[in-house]
Design a protein around this motif. Sequence first.
Motif, PDB file in Angstrom:
ATOM      1  N   ARG A 226       0.782  -1.302   0.342  1.00 35.38           N
ATOM      2  CA  ARG A 226      -0.219   0.524  -0.261  1.00 35.38           C
ATOM      3  C   ARG A 226       1.200   1.163  -0.261  1.00 35.38           C
ATOM      4  O   ARG A 226       0.521   2.581  -1.030  1.00 35.38           O
ATOM      5  N   ARG A 227       2.248   0.938   0.450  1.00 33.11           N
ATOM      6  CA  ARG A 227       3.020   2.445   0.872  1.00 33.11           C
ATOM      7  C   ARG A 227       3.666   2.633  -0.951  1.00 33.11           C
ATOM      8  O   ARG A 227       4.373   3.550  -0.945  1.00 33.11           O
ATOM      9  N   LEU A 228       2.911   1.933  -1.989  1.00 32.91           N
ATOM     10  CA  LEU A 228       3.416   2.669  -3.326  1.00 32.91           C
ATOM     11  C   LEU A 228       2.836   3.511  -3.672  1.00 32.91           C
ATOM     12  O   LEU A 228       3.045   4.021  -4.391  1.00 32.91           O
ATOM     13  N   TRP A 229       1.109   3.560  -3.240  1.00 35.37           N
ATOM     14  CA  TRP A 229       0.437   4.398  -4.039  1.00 35.37           C
ATOM     15  C   TRP A 229      -0.127   5.662  -2.631  1.00 35.37           C
ATOM     16  O   TRP A 229      -0.876   6.600  -2.579  1.00 35.37           O
ATOM     17  N   ARG A 230       0.049   4.830  -1.232  1.00 31.23           N
ATOM     18  CA  ARG A 230      -1.004   5.090   0.122  1.00 31.23           C
ATOM     19  C   ARG A 230       0.568   6.466   0.448  1.00 31.23           C
ATOM     20  O   ARG A 230       1.018   5.903   1.314  1.00 31.23           O
ATOM     21  N   ASP A 231      -0.071   7.379   0.952  1.00 33.59           N
ATOM     22  CA  ASP A 231       1.295   8.389   1.889  1.00 33.59           C
ATOM     23  C   ASP A 231       0.510   8.358   3.511  1.00 33.59           C
ATOM     24  O   ASP A 231      -0.547   8.146   4.178  1.00 33.59           O
ATOM     25  N   PRO A 232       1.476   8.131   3.973  1.00 34.25           N
ATOM     26  CA  PRO A 232       0.676   8.614   5.832  1.00 34.25           C
ATOM     27  C   PRO A 232       0.409   9.742   6.073  1.00 34.25           C
ATOM     28  O   PRO A 232       0.580  10.959   5.499  1.00 34.25           O
ATOM     29  N   TYR A 233      -0.484   9.154   7.654  1.00 36.44           N
ATOM     30  CA  TYR A 233      -1.294  10.813   7.859  1.00 36.44           C
ATOM     31  C   TYR A 233       0.180  12.276   8.337  1.00 36.44           C
ATOM     32  O   TYR A 233       0.314  11.301   9.064  1.00 36.44           O
ATOM     33  N   PRO A 234      -0.466  13.311   7.428  1.00 32.27           N
ATOM     34  CA  PRO A 234       1.198  13.795   8.224  1.00 32.27           C
ATOM     35  C   PRO A 234       1.242  14.264   9.870  1.00 32.27           C
ATOM     36  O   PRO A 234       0.358  14.027  10.506  1.00 32.27           O
TER      37      PRO A 234
END
Length: 484
Positions: A226-234
């Motif tokens: 998922r980290r290939l397309w989803r950024d973390p919460y700031p």
Amino acid sequence: MAKFVVQPGAELDGFTLGECVHRGGMATLWSVSRADIAAPLLMKIPRVSEGEDPAAIVSFEMEQMILPKLKGIHVPHCYATGDFAHQAYAVIERIPGTTLYSRLGELPLPYEEAREVALRIATALSDLHRQNVIHHDIKPSSILFRPSGEAVLIDFGLSHHNQLPDLLQEEFRVPYGTAPYMAPERLLGVRDDPRSDLFSLGVLLYFFTTGVRPFGESETMAGMRRRLWRDPYPPRQLKPDYPPWLQEIVLRCLEIDPVWRYPTASQLAFELAHPDQIKLTVRAERIKRDPLSTVWRRRFNGNLIEPRGKSAVAAQLASSPIVAVAIDVTEGSSELNEALRVTVGRILKTLPSARLACLNVLKLGRVTIDRTLDEQGNNKHVGRLVTLKHWASPLKLDESRLTAHVLEAVDPAGAILEFAEANHIDHIVIGAGQNSFPRLLLGSTSAKVATEASCTVTVVRPPRQATLSGGREPPPDDRSIPVL
């Protein structure tokens, strides 16, 4: 040959085993001693019994190849290795203290303390990358600190050496590493990009300042992908008091595509050392993740961070140096400063990822009381900062690539050398000293810098007054002096 039994008191190539100090998933650590070595030692022995992961053997082979080639204060010294024909092992320096893992119960750390921790780790990574090695397992349990404060990186079984065979790449098709800290490109088989370590450090800094892992605790491949397309919460969504400069650093390290991260660990360390000069972007104020439209575009754009061909570690570092230029703001230095600008412009034109630090030394008297204001009542320090930025404006650099620093010191050359050493400067550009009687007696600042610097130094002279045919001025007399 009889099988060696690993137990306290056993002898192996002159080393006497003491107690087992740690049992890990791929190896065990034993305290050992040898009569001719006074330093505290550890022996690392791989787990090779029935049912053990075969990757443990391959990763230990990698560590045996890499450890003896590493030097410096940021890695443990390697004293000896043994092969699998009898008993595989590696004997290394035992660093006193515990790993950064022991501090997890204290999270989140104060912001300033976390910045200092990350700065030391980035400095260690800069040193490691310059030795052609990417660690690939940066996490709290892989980091120690010497009593003198320097970060020490341990556990090189998953590392990549740019000049050695990559056995993990050759023998396995699944990425090995610690899932919460693994960079997205690692999931696509990329192991030769040093910016992967910067992503892992960004994860660690996020975790240590918020108390929450940016990608959760998932160990499944689906969760990792998922980290290939989803950024973390700031971080500012989790902690409203989170400093904008710190969020700028963290989110830049955690960019999905490596090209948007810091180009080198040295540049990251420079930012951490000078948080007041960080150029803030939209990253700094974000309180929400990327919109779903952006996420879906990344998910179905398979070429977003696909491997782009072999990228040598050394080439990545060489294309992203930190250049420092020493500017004289005194009257009568305009010709020399123009020559410095021309030379710096040439350097930066060929290195689009380089960053520039403009320096000026406000010379202090040895016995006199120094005034902070000039004859017009203006602050000298502030005035020189403005002058430095004015000098750099014709270069038209992006603000994120430019900083200005006024150093206050009795010895200008010493101040420049100290700044260069502390900030991992790769190249110093400085004007040649003017002919004068004091210079003949004491030597010039440029001569001392060129002689003592541990990086490349270019000494620049202003153009000669005579013109060339056609009335053109001759080019600046810039001389690159590699200092070994």
